[in-house]
Design a protein around this motif. Structure first.
Motif: not given
Length: 133
Positions: A20-21, A113-116, A122-123, A132-133
């Motif tokens: 979703p991201g 850019d903030t979302w990226k 998070n990764r 774990q994904a």
């Protein structure tokens, strides 16, 4: 037998397997692409192309608004900014103004850019926690 375009197959697979991201990131990138095309159309006095691309950008903004999770207080701020961008796109289309498109483009670039960066953080956390994904 129909032949498939490998690039189109790759793009479709990218969408089908995206988180979703990542899908939100794709929406931001698509919106920026259409705003860029609309700016070029204004410079070339191509009203039809300007209109089509601004409307595509508006549809993406509308999708971002519809899918916004309003359970979080910050979502109200996002909704207000999305609504502002949508109204600015309408205005840019009516008055044929590149500057308005550039203002929306600036805001969207900040969001993207903030979302990226949030996806990357998070990764990294997932990787540090054992992959774990």
């Amino acid at each position: 037998m129909a032949t498939t375009n490998p690039y189109q197959s790759y793009k479709q697979n990218s969408v089908n397997t995206a988180s979703p991201g990542e899908l939100t990131l794709m929406l931001y990138n698509g919106c920026l692409k259409f705003i860029g095309l609309a700016k070029n159309a204004i410079q070339n006095n191509d009203i039809a192309t300007r209109n089509v691309n601004i409307q595509k950008a508006q549809k993406i903004i509308n999708e971002l608004m519809v899918t916004l999770n309003m359970d979080f207080p910050i979502s109200k701020n996002f909704m207000s900014l999305y609504d502002f961008m949508n109204r600015q796109l309408i205005k840019a289309n009516i008055v044929n103004d590149i500057k308005i498109l550039e203002d929306v483009e600036f805001l969207l670039t900040e969001f993207r850019d903030t979302w990226k960066e949030a996806i990357q953080i998070n990764r990294q956390k997932q990787y540090a926690a054992g992959g774990q994904a």
